[in-house]
Design a protein around this motif. Structure first.
Motif, PDB file in Angstrom:
ATOM      1  N   LYS A   1     -21.598 -10.103   3.485  1.00  0.00           N
ATOM      2  CA  LYS A   1     -22.810  -9.933   2.658  1.00  0.00           C
ATOM      3  C   LYS A   1     -22.754  -8.638   1.860  1.00  0.00           C
ATOM      4  N   VAL A   2     -22.215  -7.586   2.453  1.00  0.00           N
ATOM      5  CA  VAL A   2     -22.047  -6.330   1.718  1.00  0.00           C
ATOM      6  C   VAL A   2     -21.146  -6.560   0.499  1.00  0.00           C
ATOM      7  N   CYS A   3     -20.026  -7.261   0.733  1.00  0.00           N
ATOM      8  CA  CYS A   3     -19.102  -7.563  -0.382  1.00  0.00           C
ATOM      9  C   CYS A   3     -19.811  -8.359  -1.467  1.00  0.00           C
ATOM     10  N   GLU A   4     -20.563  -9.375  -1.053  1.00  0.00           N
ATOM     11  CA  GLU A   4     -21.240 -10.252  -2.020  1.00  0.00           C
ATOM     12  C   GLU A   4     -22.255  -9.479  -2.856  1.00  0.00           C
ATOM     13  N   LEU A   5     -23.022  -8.611  -2.182  1.00  0.00           N
ATOM     14  CA  LEU A   5     -24.031  -7.821  -2.904  1.00  0.00           C
ATOM     15  C   LEU A   5     -23.382  -6.914  -3.942  1.00  0.00           C
ATOM     16  N   LEU A   6     -22.305  -6.225  -3.521  1.00  0.00           N
ATOM     17  CA  LEU A   6     -21.657  -5.274  -4.434  1.00  0.00           C
ATOM     18  C   LEU A   6     -21.052  -6.011  -5.622  1.00  0.00           C
ATOM     19  N   GLU A   7     -20.368  -7.113  -5.354  1.00  0.00           N
ATOM     20  CA  GLU A   7     -19.703  -7.857  -6.434  1.00  0.00           C
ATOM     21  C   GLU A   7     -20.725  -8.457  -7.394  1.00  0.00           C
ATOM     22  N   LYS A   8     -21.854  -8.904  -6.821  1.00  0.00           N
ATOM     23  CA  LYS A   8     -22.865  -9.568  -7.643  1.00  0.00           C
ATOM     24  C   LYS A   8     -23.603  -8.588  -8.557  1.00  0.00           C
ATOM     25  N   HIS A   9     -23.885  -7.393  -8.045  1.00  0.00           N
ATOM     26  CA  HIS A   9     -24.806  -6.497  -8.757  1.00  0.00           C
ATOM     27  C   HIS A   9     -24.139  -5.408  -9.583  1.00  0.00           C
ATOM     28  N   ILE A  10     -22.862  -5.181  -9.364  1.00  0.00           N
ATOM     29  CA  ILE A  10     -22.184  -4.130 -10.138  1.00  0.00           C
ATOM     30  C   ILE A  10     -21.097  -4.821 -10.957  1.00  0.00           C
ATOM     31  N   ASP A  11     -21.293  -4.855 -12.258  1.00  0.00           N
ATOM     32  CA  ASP A  11     -20.488  -5.784 -13.073  1.00  0.00           C
ATOM     33  C   ASP A  11     -19.018  -5.411 -13.111  1.00  0.00           C
ATOM     34  N   TYR A  12     -18.704  -4.140 -12.895  1.00  0.00           N
ATOM     35  CA  TYR A  12     -17.293  -3.740 -12.909  1.00  0.00           C
ATOM     36  C   TYR A  12     -16.655  -3.737 -11.525  1.00  0.00           C
ATOM     37  N   TYR A  13     -17.372  -4.247 -10.495  1.00  0.00           N
ATOM     38  CA  TYR A  13     -16.773  -4.480  -9.175  1.00  0.00           C
ATOM     39  C   TYR A  13     -16.374  -5.965  -9.131  1.00  0.00           C
ATOM     40  N   ASN A  14     -15.102  -6.268  -9.315  1.00  0.00           N
ATOM     41  CA  ASN A  14     -14.674  -7.661  -9.479  1.00  0.00           C
ATOM     42  C   ASN A  14     -13.989  -8.251  -8.248  1.00  0.00           C
ATOM     43  N   TRP A  15     -13.427  -7.419  -7.408  1.00  0.00           N
ATOM     44  CA  TRP A  15     -12.894  -7.853  -6.106  1.00  0.00           C
ATOM     45  C   TRP A  15     -13.356  -6.794  -5.118  1.00  0.00           C
ATOM     46  N   VAL A  16     -14.052  -7.228  -4.069  1.00  0.00           N
ATOM     47  CA  VAL A  16     -14.602  -6.277  -3.098  1.00  0.00           C
ATOM     48  C   VAL A  16     -14.220  -6.751  -1.705  1.00  0.00           C
ATOM     49  N   GLY A  17     -13.516  -5.903  -0.959  1.00  0.00           N
ATOM     50  CA  GLY A  17     -13.102  -6.328   0.378  1.00  0.00           C
ATOM     51  C   GLY A  17     -12.898  -5.163   1.316  1.00  0.00           C
ATOM     52  N   PHE A  18     -12.699  -5.526   2.581  1.00  0.00           N
ATOM     53  CA  PHE A  18     -12.446  -4.545   3.637  1.00  0.00           C
ATOM     54  C   PHE A  18     -11.057  -4.755   4.207  1.00  0.00           C
ATOM     55  N   TYR A  19     -10.377  -3.660   4.450  1.00  0.00           N
ATOM     56  CA  TYR A  19      -9.162  -3.669   5.267  1.00  0.00           C
ATOM     57  C   TYR A  19      -9.426  -2.804   6.492  1.00  0.00           C
ATOM     58  N   PHE A  20      -8.898  -3.252   7.647  1.00  0.00           N
ATOM     59  CA  PHE A  20      -9.064  -2.490   8.894  1.00  0.00           C
ATOM     60  C   PHE A  20      -7.723  -2.256   9.560  1.00  0.00           C
ATOM     61  N   LYS A  21      -7.621  -1.122  10.254  1.00  0.00           N
ATOM     62  CA  LYS A  21      -6.416  -0.859  11.041  1.00  0.00           C
ATOM     63  C   LYS A  21      -6.246  -2.001  12.036  1.00  0.00           C
ATOM     64  N   ASN A  22      -5.028  -2.516  12.133  1.00  0.00           N
ATOM     65  CA  ASN A  22      -4.742  -3.708  12.920  1.00  0.00           C
ATOM     66  C   ASN A  22      -4.295  -3.309  14.320  1.00  0.00           C
ATOM     67  N   GLY A  23      -5.261  -3.169  15.217  1.00  0.00           N
ATOM     68  CA  GLY A  23      -4.952  -2.791  16.596  1.00  0.00           C
ATOM     69  C   GLY A  23      -4.210  -1.477  16.625  1.00  0.00           C
ATOM     70  N   ASP A  24      -3.114  -1.402  17.372  1.00  0.00           N
ATOM     71  CA  ASP A  24      -2.350  -0.148  17.401  1.00  0.00           C
ATOM     72  C   ASP A  24      -1.091  -0.222  16.532  1.00  0.00           C
ATOM     73  N   LYS A  25      -1.053  -1.250  15.651  1.00  0.00           N
ATOM     74  CA  LYS A  25       0.065  -1.337  14.706  1.00  0.00           C
ATOM     75  C   LYS A  25      -0.165  -0.394  13.528  1.00  0.00           C
ATOM     76  N   ASN A  26       0.900   0.035  12.904  1.00  0.00           N
ATOM     77  CA  ASN A  26       0.793   0.926  11.745  1.00  0.00           C
ATOM     78  C   ASN A  26       0.626   0.110  10.475  1.00  0.00           C
ATOM     79  N   GLU A  27      -0.447  -0.688  10.457  1.00  0.00           N
ATOM     80  CA  GLU A  27      -0.702  -1.560   9.309  1.00  0.00           C
ATOM     81  C   GLU A  27      -2.191  -1.845   9.196  1.00  0.00           C
ATOM     82  N   LEU A  28      -2.582  -2.259   7.981  1.00  0.00           N
ATOM     83  CA  LEU A  28      -3.951  -2.705   7.713  1.00  0.00           C
ATOM     84  C   LEU A  28      -3.983  -4.219   7.686  1.00  0.00           C
ATOM     85  N   LYS A  29      -5.140  -4.772   8.085  1.00  0.00           N
ATOM     86  CA  LYS A  29      -5.345  -6.218   8.033  1.00  0.00           C
ATOM     87  C   LYS A  29      -6.575  -6.500   7.190  1.00  0.00           C
TER      88      LYS A  29
END
Ligand code: SME
Length: 138
Positions: free
Chosen positions: A13-41
């Motif tokens: 819902k946060v992504c949807e609100l930001l993308e909908k209301h701010i015209d220059y936000y065209n892709w909005v997403g979250f990446y999170f640290k993937n457990g104890d791996k040295n990578e984002l998911k």
């Protein structure tokens, strides 16, 4: 019940609100640290599907923020050598880390199809959004 949304549904819902209301936000997403791996998911997002569901620390704008713990504002993605392209329509990007108990646990990532659209106001606003997201997650 009012609180029946899952954490992922709230983040979407946060992504949807930001993308909908701010015209220059065209892709909005979250990446999170993937457990104890040295990578984002990739987490919840809106916009074109991306092949980059896993990003190693240090790679691309997102991977660099995972190690720097700092905002990264990119006015022109084509001027970046350490950049992972998701869509040819993207001209600019902003990534802001999310801290829980002072630990960088992930980030919000926003792509824009407009050149050089992000200001310090976007940074302050997205830092505020990330603080609210940290509350949802903790
Ligand atoms: N451009 C990002 C990759 C993620 S996509 O923007 C969704 C980067 O360079 O890390």
């Amino acid at each position: 019940a009012k609180d029946s949304l899952s954490k992922d549904e709230k983040l979407l819902k946060v992504c949807e609100l930001l993308e909908k209301h701010i015209d220059y936000y065209n892709w909005v997403g979250f990446y999170f640290k993937n457990g104890d791996k040295n990578e984002l998911k990739l987490g919840p997002y809106v916009g074109e599907p991306t092949d980059h569901t896993i990003i190693p620390f240090g790679k691309g704008i997102c991977g660099q923020v995972a190690v720097s713990n700092k905002n990264f504002v990119v006015p022109d993605v084509n001027a970046q050598d350490n950049y992972i392209a998701c869509s040819i329509t993207v001209k600019a990007e902003i990534v802001v880390p999310i801290f829980v108990n002072n630990e960088n646990i992930g980030q919000i990532d926003i792509d824009s199809n407009t050149a050089d659209p992000f200001t310090e106001a976007d940074e302050r606003f997205l830092e505020f959004v990330c603080k609210q997201v940290a509350k949802i997650l903790s």
